[in-house]
Write an enzyme that holds these catalytic residues in place. Structure first.
Site, PDB file in Angstrom:
ATOM      1  N   ALA A  33       1.077  -1.029   0.202  1.00 12.99           N
ATOM      2  CA  ALA A  33      -0.012  -0.650   0.317  1.00 12.99           C
ATOM      3  C   ALA A  33       0.931   1.245  -0.216  1.00 12.99           C
ATOM      4  O   ALA A  33       0.706   2.228   1.004  1.00 12.99           O
ATOM      5  CB  ALA A  33      -0.805  -0.168   2.046  1.00 12.99           C
ATOM      6  N   ASP A  56       0.011  -5.238   3.927  1.00 12.61           N
ATOM      7  CA  ASP A  56       0.856  -3.965   3.814  1.00 12.61           C
ATOM      8  C   ASP A  56       1.304  -4.149   5.375  1.00 12.61           C
ATOM      9  O   ASP A  56       0.873  -4.180   6.167  1.00 12.61           O
ATOM     10  CB  ASP A  56       0.945  -2.580   3.810  1.00 12.61           C
ATOM     11  CG  ASP A  56       2.034  -2.161   3.595  1.00 12.61           C
ATOM     12  OD1 ASP A  56       3.049  -2.341   3.834  1.00 12.61           O
ATOM     13  OD2 ASP A  56       2.288  -1.108   2.305  1.00 12.61           O
ATOM     14  N   LEU A  65       3.744  11.583   2.165  1.00 11.69           N
ATOM     15  CA  LEU A  65       2.824  12.168   1.538  1.00 11.69           C
ATOM     16  C   LEU A  65       2.904  12.260   1.057  1.00 11.69           C
ATOM     17  O   LEU A  65       1.650  12.989  -0.347  1.00 11.69           O
ATOM     18  CB  LEU A  65       2.351  13.384   2.893  1.00 11.69           C
ATOM     19  CG  LEU A  65       2.380  13.292   4.757  1.00 11.69           C
ATOM     20  CD1 LEU A  65       1.899  13.567   5.196  1.00 11.69           C
ATOM     21  CD2 LEU A  65       1.308  11.704   4.542  1.00 11.69           C
ATOM     22  N   ARG A  67       3.125  11.717  -2.549  1.00 15.16           N
ATOM     23  CA  ARG A  67       2.684  10.858  -3.871  1.00 15.16           C
ATOM     24  C   ARG A  67       2.016   9.236  -2.944  1.00 15.16           C
ATOM     25  O   ARG A  67       1.799   9.022  -3.833  1.00 15.16           O
ATOM     26  CB  ARG A  67       4.370   9.854  -4.382  1.00 15.16           C
ATOM     27  CG  ARG A  67       5.149   8.922  -2.949  1.00 15.16           C
ATOM     28  CD  ARG A  67       6.222   8.695  -3.982  1.00 15.16           C
ATOM     29  NE  ARG A  67       7.323   7.857  -2.625  1.00 15.16           N
ATOM     30  CZ  ARG A  67       7.492   8.079  -1.494  1.00 15.16           C
ATOM     31  NH1 ARG A  67       7.944   9.079  -1.843  1.00 15.16           N
ATOM     32  NH2 ARG A  67       8.112   7.092  -0.523  1.00 15.16           N
ATOM     33  N   ALA A 129      10.148 -10.679  -0.565  1.00 13.18           N
ATOM     34  CA  ALA A 129       9.139 -10.080  -0.750  1.00 13.18           C
ATOM     35  C   ALA A 129       8.820 -10.728  -2.079  1.00 13.18           C
ATOM     36  O   ALA A 129       7.393 -11.800  -2.417  1.00 13.18           O
ATOM     37  CB  ALA A 129       8.149  -9.019   0.062  1.00 13.18           C
ATOM     38  N   CYS A 181      36.826  -5.969   5.862  1.00 16.63           N
ATOM     39  CA  CYS A 181      38.702  -4.917   5.831  1.00 16.63           C
ATOM     40  C   CYS A 181      37.975  -3.887   5.176  1.00 16.63           C
ATOM     41  O   CYS A 181      38.675  -2.761   5.402  1.00 16.63           O
ATOM     42  CB  CYS A 181      39.861  -5.694   5.370  1.00 16.63           C
ATOM     43  SG  CYS A 181      39.601  -7.196   6.133  1.00 16.63           S
ATOM     44  N   CYS A 501      14.343 -23.740 -14.665  1.00 17.22           N
ATOM     45  CA  CYS A 501      14.007 -22.314 -13.483  1.00 17.22           C
ATOM     46  C   CYS A 501      13.078 -23.430 -12.382  1.00 17.22           C
ATOM     47  O   CYS A 501      12.509 -24.346 -12.405  1.00 17.22           O
ATOM     48  CB  CYS A 501      12.784 -21.637 -13.802  1.00 17.22           C
ATOM     49  SG  CYS A 501      11.902 -20.386 -12.385  1.00 17.22           S
TER      50      CYS A 501
END
Length: 700
Positions: A33, A56, A65, A67, A129, A181, A501
């Site tokens: 979401a 979600d 906020l 987008r 995910a 390293c 696959c």
């Protein structure tokens, strides 16, 4: 026309009555979401998908906020799934939205759970995910629409088992990693310092990892410098005293911050400088000194005329500014607290007062200085002040009960700490520094998101979903949004599954079982039936059995940690048939206790035979005609023990390798040279010479 009919009139006219009515009964799972998820939820609600499950794990952040328009400032820190569902529900009262605040990888979301849906729409930004949802959809044989955006670019890919390639048919690039390293001893890029601050220093000081021994053991096994690793082990042990100081109630926060600074940016660097061999081919770091940076007398590097220009500037600020001089655009005194926190300044944990002897903290009026802007270039002194401020706030959180603190790009305290620590380390190593915003992008692996791109991709997802629901498989396309104004969209026909696959080519089956009573051997033998092939059994990367080792067959699934939501992979040792992937579910509550503690699928899975790739015939090597005399194998000796062998024939000259010259062209350069010397070369004894002034040279 009623309001309800008017709301669906346009969608019904476009989709047609049959598909429109089908959507009302369609069950769709929307995973994610965020940027795409908000746009997509709005689209499927207005299109008329009747039953929507929105899942979600994330919560709303202030940075979302710009987008993710379903959220408002009042919703910050709340569940994305719940707030998005509440906001989108009024768009179409005929649609039922079920929000779930959870992780799609949790065991309760197993094959049976996925099979309740008609289609799955992915709006994720996490590779792990995505791969999990892809595998579950392949196992449940549920259509999936995969998507993603990056800036102005985007992609939509419909996936259907046995008809199209799946998400894993094409290997995905693995995230870039760096040698231990390099990160811990010899950084050369800003990202090295940021990864060090985020993944190592935060954990050492505020997390659960006290000595990072596992990481060092792995590095040692991979053959990294043993001397460096030994030094790093000593450094890790020395962190215990620093960790204790940060967690001791009543201890001065700034004093603990100074202790951390001197340990990390002074003592540890001096220890590295002892290993002179390490600095033969690279510039050595400079130990930083807390007090001289505060009073403005510290010089990072002296201009020797040979050092790189980057060595004479710190974080994009001139050397004089880096050493504490006033900037032209700064207001107030030079001791302003460097804090990038978004919370009001008066609510922050007070930074060390000027009475503590560190020279860090409040201004002349005793008030906290204004916060720095995210885009502001920070001087060496600015970074020191930010380091003290963020360390003090994090120490206060530990002392107030937090057991451990991990980096989060939306946690102002940890972001401030990583920004300051990585820039201080960059300064010590002569590396360009970064602003707070740049550090947030790099440390948080933020991909630029554009609302318009998300809107376009969301619309394309719905179009491909409609093709899948209509079973118009010939109309399915991979759609790419590209950075070409003339051709912004490109479509590609779907590729068939990759026969190699390891996800979509497996044969899936579901077994409902009680892992407390069901044994590994009973389940495996039940799945295999009368098939007597030699097999090996795996769970993820773990080997549970093979033909020569079946000790685990008598153990219960629970004792092997093979429970709901996990897969048993059964592999044919001969490689003649495909792999069987058995997904585990839970027994129904009314299953009789006297029956076996598992329910096998009916019919049993029958993996197909593997088609071995045809062997490519190798080109025959042409038989070489040897010019050497062939050795006879039936040579016989005479009575004197001597073998008569014919003389070796002379090697014939290959005319094709030489250029045959005509008689008129023989040695033109030699003839010309003799003519220059006054000699005339005759072709034969019968040649007649017209000139009289010549001398005949007799060969005799």
């Amino acid at each position: 026309m009623s309001t309800a009919k008017a709301r669906t009139a346009h969608a019904k006219a476009i989709l047609g009555p049959q598909l429109h009515d089908q959507l009302a009964n369609t069950k769709v799972l929307l995973v994610g979401a965020g940027g795409i998820g908000c746009e997509l939820l709005k689209n499927i609600v207005l299109t008329g998908f009747g039953h929507i499950t929105l899942l979600d794990l994330d919560t709303i952040d202030l940075s979302n906020l710009n987008r993710q328009f379903l959220f408002r400032k009042k919703d910050v820190k709340q569940s994305k799934a719940i707030i998005a569902a509440q906001t989108a529900a009024p768009f179409n009262p005929n649609v039922r939205i079920t929000p779930i605040h959870g992780n799609i990888k949790e065991p309760q979301y197993d094959i049976e759970w996925f099979q309740q849906f008609d289609i799955v729409l992915n709006a994720l930004d996490n590779l792990d995910a995505r791969r999990h949802v892809n595998k579950m959809c392949m196992a449940a044989q549920v259509p999936l629409v995969e998507s993603g955006t990056a800036g102005y670019l985007g992609q939509v890919q419909p996936l259907l088992k046995d008809r199209t390639e799946c998400f894993d048919c094409i290997p995905k690039p693995t995230p870039k990693t760096f040698p231990v390293c390099t990160i811990r001893s010899t950084p050369s890029q800003p990202i090295h310092c940021i990864v060090w601050s985020k993944s190592y220093l935060v954990g050492q000081l505020f997390g659960e990892d006290e000595d990072a021994s596992g990481e060092l053991d792995e590095a040692e096994q991979q053959g990294e410098n043993a001397q460096e690793i030994a030094t790093l082990r000593k450094e890790a042990q020395a962190f215990k005293a620093v960790r204790q100081a940060l967690r001791t109630p009543g201890a001065g926060g700034a004093d603990a911050a100074k202790l951390v600074f001197q340990k990390v940016f002074n003592a540890d660097i001096k220890n590295l400088l002892i290993m002179t061999d390490m600095w033969r081919s690279r510039a050595p770091p400079v130990p930083l000194d807390f007090d001289t940076i505060v009073d403005g007398t510290f010089e990072l590097r002296k201009d020797t005329g040979s050092a790189p220009a980057a060595f004479f500037a710190v974080n994009g600020v001139a050397k004089a500014q880096a050493n504490g001089a006033e900037k032209a655009n700064r207001s107030g005194n030079g001791n302003a607290v460097a804090s990038g926190s978004k919370v009001p300044v008066e609510k922050e944990v007070p930074v060390a007062a000027t009475t503590n002897g560190n020279g860090i903290g409040s201004n002349a009026n005793g008030q906290a200085a204004p916060a720095l802007k995210d885009q502001k270039a920070l001087s060496l002194k600015d970074n020191l002040e930010l380091f003290v401020a963020s360390t003090t706030r994090l120490a206060s959180r530990l002392q107030n009960g937090e057991e451990s603190i991990a980096f989060d790009k939306d946690d102002d305290d940890t972001l401030d700490f990583v920004t300051a620590a990585s820039n201080l380390r960059s300064a010590a190593y002569g590396i360009e520094g970064k602003t707070r915003w740049e550090v947030k992008e790099m440390a948080g692996n933020i991909i630029p998101a554009i609302a318009t791109t998300n809107a376009i991709i969301s619309g394309l997802i719905v179009l491909q979903a409609l093709h899948l629901l209509r079973k118009s498989y010939n109309e399915l396309r991979n759609v790419h949004l590209q950075f070409k104004p003339a051709v912004p969209l490109s479509t590609i026909k779907l590729s068939p599954p990759n026969q190699q696959c390891g996800v979509c080519r497996d044969t899936y089956a579901s077994v409902l079982c009680d892992p407390v009573r069901a044994t590994l051997g009973a389940v495996v033998k039940g799945i295999m039936g009368d098939d007597g092939r030699e097999i090996s059994v795996y769970e993820d990367q773990r080997v549970l059995s093979d033909p020569d080792w079946e000790d685990n067959f008598e153990r219960t699934l629970e004792s092997l940690n093979v429970t709901r939501g996990k897969f048993l992979t059964i592999v044919d040792e001969e490689g003649e048939v495909g792999t069987i992937a058995v997904g585990l579910g839970v027994l129904p509550p009314n299953h009789p206790y006297t029956e076996p503690p598992f329910i096998l699928p009916s019919p049993l899975p029958k993996p197909p035979k593997k088609i071995k790739p045809a062997a490519i015939p190798l080109p025959e090597t042409p038989q070489r005609t040897s010019l050497k005399r062939a050795r006879s194998l039936d040579l016989q000796e005479d009575e004197n023990g001597v073998i008569e062998i014919e003389p070796t024939p002379k090697k014939q000259k290959l005319e094709s390798n030489k250029r045959k010259l005509n008689e008129d062209e023989q040695s033109p350069s030699k003839r010309r040279k003799l003519e220059k010397d006054g000699l005339l070369l005759m072709d034969g004894a019968q040649d007649n010479l017209e000139q009289e002034d010549f001398i005949v040279i007799d060969d005799d």
